[in-house]
Scaffold this active site. Structure first.
Site, PDB file in Angstrom:
ATOM      1  N   ASP A  73      -3.510   9.285  -0.250  1.00  0.00           N
ATOM      2  CA  ASP A  73      -3.154   7.974   0.305  1.00  0.00           C
ATOM      3  C   ASP A  73      -1.708   7.892   0.794  1.00  0.00           C
ATOM      4  O   ASP A  73      -1.210   6.810   1.093  1.00  0.00           O
ATOM      5  CB  ASP A  73      -3.377   6.884  -0.755  1.00  0.00           C
ATOM      6  CG  ASP A  73      -4.830   6.401  -0.804  1.00  0.00           C
ATOM      7  OD1 ASP A  73      -5.506   6.448   0.250  1.00  0.00           O
ATOM      8  OD2 ASP A  73      -5.281   5.973  -1.885  1.00  0.00           O
ATOM      9  N   ARG A  98      -1.765   7.777  -7.229  1.00  0.00           N
ATOM     10  CA  ARG A  98      -0.684   7.588  -6.256  1.00  0.00           C
ATOM     11  C   ARG A  98       0.719   7.662  -6.877  1.00  0.00           C
ATOM     12  O   ARG A  98       1.715   7.574  -6.149  1.00  0.00           O
ATOM     13  CB  ARG A  98      -0.870   6.248  -5.518  1.00  0.00           C
ATOM     14  CG  ARG A  98      -2.180   6.163  -4.743  1.00  0.00           C
ATOM     15  CD  ARG A  98      -2.160   5.034  -3.709  1.00  0.00           C
ATOM     16  NE  ARG A  98      -1.168   5.267  -2.663  1.00  0.00           N
ATOM     17  CZ  ARG A  98      -0.835   4.368  -1.734  1.00  0.00           C
ATOM     18  NH1 ARG A  98      -1.405   3.195  -1.719  1.00  0.00           N
ATOM     19  NH2 ARG A  98       0.080   4.655  -0.822  1.00  0.00           N
ATOM     20  N   HIS A 176      -3.774  -6.282  -1.436  1.00  0.00           N
ATOM     21  CA  HIS A 176      -2.320  -6.224  -1.241  1.00  0.00           C
ATOM     22  C   HIS A 176      -1.921  -7.418  -0.369  1.00  0.00           C
ATOM     23  O   HIS A 176      -2.677  -7.792   0.550  1.00  0.00           O
ATOM     24  CB  HIS A 176      -1.909  -4.962  -0.457  1.00  0.00           C
ATOM     25  CG  HIS A 176      -1.673  -3.738  -1.286  1.00  0.00           C
ATOM     26  ND1 HIS A 176      -2.055  -2.487  -0.857  1.00  0.00           N
ATOM     27  CD2 HIS A 176      -1.057  -3.554  -2.491  1.00  0.00           C
ATOM     28  CE1 HIS A 176      -1.695  -1.579  -1.777  1.00  0.00           C
ATOM     29  NE2 HIS A 176      -1.087  -2.212  -2.770  1.00  0.00           N
ATOM     30  N   CYS A 270       0.051  -1.010   6.530  1.00  0.00           N
ATOM     31  CA  CYS A 270       0.008  -0.094   5.381  1.00  0.00           C
ATOM     32  C   CYS A 270       0.663   1.242   5.717  1.00  0.00           C
ATOM     33  O   CYS A 270       1.191   1.913   4.839  1.00  0.00           O
ATOM     34  CB  CYS A 270      -1.430   0.178   4.957  1.00  0.00           C
ATOM     35  SG  CYS A 270      -2.328  -1.264   4.426  1.00  0.00           S
TER      36      CYS A 270
END
Ligand code: ARG
Length: 277
Positions: A73, A98, A176, A270
């Site tokens: 990611d 992550r 988010h 993002c």
């Protein structure tokens, strides 16, 4: 008939992005991710290259963070930190898959000589923090509910010395803040109200009476996951209704195709961290 009454001025930005060379969906930490759906990494890279070229063509400075094998990611660079006036409030990821990204972002800021403050609280950088330099003298908006701990909002306020307004995200598809709300210039936002608790919706209406309110279809197309320089608004190509609303308000929509990354639960914002010197 809406008439364009404002001429919007762009401001040159500095961004940090990371190519999706190792992008894959091997775990599912948000409702958009499905490990059974194959990912076309080549296509993701091609679409991402289009995004990079778009940012460059708009005159912005673009830094590239080298991708790390195994960090699937890492293309979602917005999550790596949050900077305001040259101070970087570091990230601390919620999910172990992550965690290692935070240190790689830190190395980048250290090389640049920025003041980096390591967080004690869980937070996912610009995924859950937005900054409006001209709203109320400089205002931070912060999301919680899925990733960032509300304790990080208070910590960010102490580190950055700006008021932080906490907003409660209540729809897991908008996990988010940057999936449901975006700054479109130095003092205004676009957002999707129903991603927030009703109290948070009331707060947003009070703070931003002139906000652009997105429709369901555009929000679900990740239309709010956009990057604006105050005039040019780079947004997912699918969000055609929001593009029209932005144009009617005097902004210049710049659609970019980034659908392959939606399989990871992200789009344009993002992938783009803004560096605020
Ligand atoms: N798969 C990533 C995650 O769930 C996507 C992150 C999207 N980034 C963002 N700023 N919304 O963490």
């Amino acid at each position: 008939m809406v008439s364009v009454t404002q001429h919007r001025m762009p401001r040159k930005r500095t961004y940090l992005i990371c190519p999706p060379e190792h992008f894959a969906v091997e775990y599912a930490i948000n409702p958009w991710m499905d490990t059974a759906t194959p990912v076309d990494t080549e296509l993701a890279l091609k679409q991402w290259t289009g995004l990079r070229e778009t940012l460059l063509s708009l005159g912005h400075e673009v830094h590239v963070l080298p991708p790390e094998p195994g960090l699937r990611d890492m293309v979602f660079a917005a999550n790596g930190a949050f900077s305001v006036d040259g101070t970087v409030y570091g990230a601390r990821f919620k999910h172990p898959q992550r965690t290692a990204e935070a240190a790689l972002h830190r190395e980048f800021y250290d090389r640049l000589g920025w003041r980096y403050v390591a967080p004690s609280e869980t937070n996912e950088g610009e995924g859950d923090f937005a900054y409006l330099p001209e709203a109320y003298g400089g205002l931070v908006l912060a999301g919680y509910g899925y990733r960032t701990d509300p304790a990080a909002h208070a910590e960010a306020q102490e580190v950055l010395a700006r008021p932080v307004v906490s907003l409660h995200l209540t729809d897991p598809r908008f996990y988010h803040l940057d999936t449901a709300l975006a700054s479109i210039d130095d003092s205004n936002i676009a957002y999707f109200p129903t991603a927030f608790s009703s109290a948070s919706q009331t707060v947003l209406r009070q703070l931003f009476p002139d906000a652009i309110v997105a429709a369901d279809a555009d929000a679900l197309a990740f239309g709010l996951n956009l990057v604006s320089d105050g005039r040019n608004v780079v947004l997912p190509a699918e969000a055609t209704g929001l593009a029209k609303q932005l144009a009617a308000a005097g902004y210049r929509p710049v659609p970019v195709e980034l659908a392959e990354l939606k399989k990871g639960g992200g789009s344009i914002k993002c992938c783009v961290a803004e560096l605020r010197p």
